[in-house]
Design a protein around this motif. Structure first.
Motif, PDB file in Angstrom:
ATOM      1  N   SER A 111       1.035  -6.609  -4.578  1.00 12.01           N
ATOM      2  CA  SER A 111       0.498  -7.493  -3.540  1.00 12.01           C
ATOM      3  C   SER A 111       0.569  -8.946  -4.002  1.00 12.01           C
ATOM      4  CB  SER A 111      -0.948  -7.110  -3.207  1.00 12.01           C
ATOM      5  OG  SER A 111      -0.999  -5.869  -2.527  1.00 12.01           O
ATOM      6  N   PRO A 147      -4.092   0.681  -1.274  1.00  9.99           N
ATOM      7  CA  PRO A 147      -3.488  -0.650  -1.443  1.00  9.99           C
ATOM      8  C   PRO A 147      -3.588  -1.152  -2.877  1.00  9.99           C
ATOM      9  CG  PRO A 147      -5.667  -0.857  -0.480  1.00  9.99           C
ATOM     10  CD  PRO A 147      -5.416   0.622  -0.637  1.00  9.99           C
ATOM     11  N   GLU A 173       0.646   5.542   0.974  1.00  8.47           N
ATOM     12  CA  GLU A 173      -0.192   6.463   1.742  1.00  8.47           C
ATOM     13  C   GLU A 173       0.371   7.872   1.713  1.00  8.47           C
ATOM     14  OE1 GLU A 173      -0.460   6.502   6.083  1.00  8.47           O
ATOM     15  OE2 GLU A 173       0.916   4.807   6.110  1.00  8.47           O
ATOM     16  N   TYR A 212       0.837  -1.189   0.000  1.00  5.54           N
ATOM     17  CA  TYR A 212       0.000   0.000   0.000  1.00  5.54           C
ATOM     18  C   TYR A 212       0.872   1.240   0.000  1.00  5.54           C
ATOM     19  CZ  TYR A 212       0.918   0.702   5.006  1.00  5.54           C
ATOM     20  OH  TYR A 212       1.529   0.930   6.216  1.00  5.54           O
ATOM     21  N   VAL A 250      -9.566   4.746   2.636  1.00  6.86           N
ATOM     22  CA  VAL A 250      -8.937   3.660   1.888  1.00  6.86           C
ATOM     23  C   VAL A 250      -9.519   3.637   0.475  1.00  6.86           C
ATOM     24  CG1 VAL A 250      -8.460   1.193   1.799  1.00  6.86           C
ATOM     25  CG2 VAL A 250      -8.657   2.342   4.019  1.00  6.86           C
ATOM     26  N   GLY A 302      -3.546   0.329  -7.317  1.00  4.54           N
ATOM     27  CA  GLY A 302      -4.168   1.394  -6.558  1.00  4.54           C
ATOM     28  C   GLY A 302      -3.765   2.785  -7.010  1.00  4.54           C
TER      29      GLY A 302
END
Length: 291
Positions: A69, A61, A22, A20, A30, A41
């Motif tokens: 991922s 994410p 941020e 993820y 989110v 994302g």
């Protein structure tokens, strides 16, 4: 495009790596991306992160099966699996409640998490979410294009460009060629090709899976009190725009905004309007969120 400095992290959720990014500070928001080939994302929300990070702690994410991922998902209950993974991500980050924003596949995951654990979701923003009336009628042309990407002669840049230009957005020229290149390279990751995350349900449990993936058949939906903003392009060729009124008339605390000359990717095509609506809806003085 995103100019805000993004902190990038990978942590372990239920024994699986989850990436993820941020930025920003404040209430947690989110952003959950869609399920098209090569999605991720940050690339899906490239026109929104800056605006939202000015007001919120924005967490973006890569959904399981995508980007950086871990690959592979539970295909017997995809939305339930994704909801559990997002809830696990919140647990790992020590976040009790968060606002969830979900487009398409990510919208279905966000809605399923709100149904499974409403105490973890503050407010919902759903853009053309999946799982709305999916067992009522044949799949759309856009969904057929998406689901056939890895079948037949396999993935190709031409197939991906066709999906994006003809079905994902209203104006195909709005998506730059370098973004298509980026998504194509991600879509041909050998692990993804071996086990695509979004496919047609098949096998002896296919019918049960289809019913699980139609969230309008979930009896909990009509009692879900989570304030929800539904956004839908009137020219969406992937998930039918009729899903917007369906949710509006089912969910007790929902608002609906439908826009013309907009396809399935409202956060990209109408980014300024999207950013304005979402910032107001999630803000402390929102006139749209009633409870």
């Amino acid at each position: 495009m995103t100019t805000t400095a993004l902190a990038e992290h990978t942590l372990t959720v239920a024994g699986r790596e989850m990436f993820y990014a941020e930025a920003g500070a404040g209430p947690a928001v989110v952003l959950l991306h869609g399920g098209g080939p090569g999605a991720s994302g940050v690339s899906n929300y490239a026109r929104n992160i800056d605006a939202l990070a000015a007001h919120f702690r924005v967490i973006v994410p890569d959904m399981p099966g995508y980007g950086r991922s871990a690959k592979g998902i539970d295909k017997n209950d995809p939305f339930g699996f994704l909801a559990d993974m997002i809830r696990g991500l919140l647990d790992e980050l020590g976040i009790d409640t968060a606002h969830l924003i979900g487009n398409s596949y990510g919208g279905a995951a966000a809605l399923r998490l709100a149904l499974d654990a409403p105490h973890r979701v503050n407010r919902l923003v759903l853009m053309g979410p999946g799982g709305i009336g999916t067992t009522r009628g044949l799949p759309t042309a856009g969904l057929n294009s998406l689901l056939s990407y890895y079948t037949g002669d396999g993935p190709s840049r031409e197939k991906l460009a066709s999906f994006i230009h003809n079905y994902l957005v209203y104006d195909g020229d709005s998506v730059p060629e370098d973004l298509i290149d980026l998504r194509y390279q991600a879509s041909i990751d050998p692990e993804v090709v071996a086990d695509p995350p979004l496919t047609r349900p098949s096998g002896p449990k296919a019918l049960r899976t289809l019913w699980r993936m139609d969230l309008t058949r979930d009896r909990r939906l009509k009692n879900l009190q989570t304030p929800t903003l539904i956004l839908w392009g009137r020219s969406d060729k992937v998930n039918r725009p009729s899903g917007g009124p369906t949710l509006l008339n089912t969910m007790p605390n929902a608002e609906l905004v439908m826009t013309s000359h907009t396809g399935h990717w409202m956060q990209w095509e109408r980014s300024e309007l999207f950013n304005e609506l979402v910032t107001e809806f999630l803000g402390p003085d929102s006139k749209l969120a009633h409870v």
